[in-house]
Design a protein around this motif. Sequence first.
Motif, PDB file in Angstrom:
ATOM      1  N   LYS A 227       0.840  -1.205   0.000  1.00 13.08           N
ATOM      2  CA  LYS A 227       0.000   0.000   0.000  1.00 13.08           C
ATOM      3  C   LYS A 227       0.874   1.254   0.000  1.00 13.08           C
ATOM      4  O   LYS A 227       0.615   2.202  -0.740  1.00 13.08           O
ATOM      5  CB  LYS A 227      -0.934   0.024   1.199  1.00 13.08           C
ATOM      6  N   TRP A 228       1.907   1.262   0.818  1.00 11.69           N
ATOM      7  CA  TRP A 228       2.836   2.389   0.878  1.00 11.69           C
ATOM      8  C   TRP A 228       3.472   2.613  -0.491  1.00 11.69           C
ATOM      9  O   TRP A 228       3.559   3.745  -0.975  1.00 11.69           O
ATOM     10  CB  TRP A 228       3.890   2.117   1.942  1.00 11.69           C
ATOM     11  N   ALA A 229       3.901   1.529  -1.132  1.00 13.61           N
ATOM     12  CA  ALA A 229       4.507   1.632  -2.458  1.00 13.61           C
ATOM     13  C   ALA A 229       3.527   2.233  -3.458  1.00 13.61           C
ATOM     14  O   ALA A 229       3.874   3.121  -4.236  1.00 13.61           O
ATOM     15  CB  ALA A 229       4.967   0.252  -2.927  1.00 13.61           C
ATOM     16  N   ALA A 230       2.296   1.778  -3.430  1.00 12.24           N
ATOM     17  CA  ALA A 230       1.279   2.307  -4.342  1.00 12.24           C
ATOM     18  C   ALA A 230       1.035   3.790  -4.080  1.00 12.24           C
ATOM     19  O   ALA A 230       0.902   4.583  -5.024  1.00 12.24           O
ATOM     20  CB  ALA A 230      -0.018   1.522  -4.193  1.00 12.24           C
ATOM     21  N   ASP A 231       1.001   4.179  -2.815  1.00  9.07           N
ATOM     22  CA  ASP A 231       0.810   5.590  -2.455  1.00  9.07           C
ATOM     23  C   ASP A 231       1.959   6.465  -2.960  1.00  9.07           C
ATOM     24  O   ASP A 231       1.766   7.639  -3.258  1.00  9.07           O
ATOM     25  CB  ASP A 231       0.694   5.756  -0.935  1.00  9.07           C
ATOM     26  N   GLU A 232       3.166   5.902  -3.046  1.00  9.87           N
ATOM     27  CA  GLU A 232       4.365   6.631  -3.471  1.00  9.87           C
ATOM     28  C   GLU A 232       4.658   6.441  -4.955  1.00  9.87           C
ATOM     29  O   GLU A 232       5.695   6.886  -5.445  1.00  9.87           O
ATOM     30  CB  GLU A 232       5.577   6.170  -2.651  1.00  9.87           C
ATOM     31  N   PHE A 233       3.774   5.722  -5.668  1.00 11.32           N
ATOM     32  CA  PHE A 233       3.955   5.425  -7.095  1.00 11.32           C
ATOM     33  C   PHE A 233       5.258   4.674  -7.365  1.00 11.32           C
ATOM     34  O   PHE A 233       5.963   4.948  -8.323  1.00 11.32           O
ATOM     35  CB  PHE A 233       3.876   6.701  -7.950  1.00 11.32           C
ATOM     36  N   ARG A 234       5.562   3.711  -6.473  1.00 10.36           N
ATOM     37  CA  ARG A 234       6.736   2.865  -6.645  1.00 10.36           C
ATOM     38  C   ARG A 234       6.281   1.416  -6.739  1.00 10.36           C
ATOM     39  O   ARG A 234       5.202   1.059  -6.280  1.00 10.36           O
ATOM     40  CB  ARG A 234       7.675   2.965  -5.434  1.00 10.36           C
ATOM     41  N   SER A 235       7.166   0.574  -7.270  1.00 13.09           N
ATOM     42  CA  SER A 235       6.924  -0.862  -7.202  1.00 13.09           C
ATOM     43  C   SER A 235       7.175  -1.302  -5.762  1.00 13.09           C
ATOM     44  O   SER A 235       7.839  -0.591  -4.983  1.00 13.09           O
ATOM     45  CB  SER A 235       7.862  -1.616  -8.139  1.00 13.09           C
TER      46      SER A 235
END
Length: 77
Positions: free
Chosen positions: A21-29
């Motif tokens: 979820k954190w990755a998605a929020d930061e636009f990262r894989s």
Amino acid sequence: MPNKKAFALRVNPEMMAAVEKWAADEFRSTNGQIEWIIDQALQKARRKKKVKVESEEESGKPGDGKPKSEDRKTVDS
């Protein structure tokens, strides 16, 4: 792309969901987010070696075409 070492990482499902979820929020894989988290922890613990940034002339690679601040010259009118 720099050489990277692959390895298996066992993480409990709740932790993995939070990282995803954190990755998605930061636009990262997810992988990119885990690398970023590790990088930040290494910097905070002062365990990361500083990487020398080479200049455009040393690397032989063209930059963005903009002069660097130390390369800029003032012109008196």
